[in-house]
Design an enzyme around this catalytic site. Structure first.
Site, PDB file in Angstrom:
ATOM      1  N   CYS A  54       0.832  -1.208   0.000  1.00  0.00           N
ATOM      2  CA  CYS A  54       0.000   0.000   0.000  1.00  0.00           C
ATOM      3  C   CYS A  54       0.868   1.260   0.000  1.00  0.00           C
ATOM      4  CB  CYS A  54      -0.919  -0.049   1.228  1.00  0.00           C
ATOM      5  SG  CYS A  54      -1.791   1.481   1.570  1.00  0.00           S
ATOM      6  N   CYS A  57       0.029   3.756   2.700  1.00  0.00           N
ATOM      7  CA  CYS A  57       0.488   3.227   3.997  1.00  0.00           C
ATOM      8  C   CYS A  57       1.950   3.559   4.219  1.00  0.00           C
ATOM      9  CB  CYS A  57       0.276   1.716   4.072  1.00  0.00           C
ATOM     10  SG  CYS A  57      -1.442   1.187   3.970  1.00  0.00           S
TER      11      CYS A  57
END
Length: 125
Positions: A54, A57
């Site tokens: 991600c 993230c």
């Protein structure tokens, strides 16, 4: 962990306090049992649900770490890799990552999906 278990307001115990004492923010959680011990500790908890693939993230990680260090000893910052502990994501109905969830004991008191700027994360803490 059932939805009922996460919001039952379970009393904090001395085992949780001892478990929390030596750890430094942020902490990578390795099991559901470890996660639950932190929730039962004496500090409020902010959890970053994330995954290695991600991009947002990865962008959130240094912000989470910096703010976590600022709140050391007052708020516990945990990181949960959703690929390693999918049962936690499912139990907490995490639909997007990154998602930050704030706990007071086992009660969810705030959450935010997506990137969070440092000022917002500081307010959450």
């Amino acid at each position: 962990m059932s939805k009922k278990a996460r919001s039952n307001g379970k009393a904090k115990n001395s085992a949780g306090k001892a478990h929390n004492a030596g750890a430094l923010n942020p902490i990578s959680v390795k099991s559901v049992a470890e996660f639950e011990r932190y929730l039962d500790g004496e500090l409020p908890v902010i959890v970053d649900f994330w995954a290695t693939w991600c991009g947002p993230c990865r962008m959130m990680a240094p912000v989470f770490e910096k703010v976590g260090k600022q709140f050391e000893g007052r708020v516990r910052f945990l990181k949960v890799n959703t690929e390693n502990l999918p049962e936690l994501s499912e139990a907490l109905d995490i639909r997007a990552i990154p998602t930050l969830v704030v706990f007071d004991g086992r009660d969810v008191v705030d959450s935010h999906a997506g990137l969070v700027p440092p000022a917002t994360l500081t307010k959450m803490a």
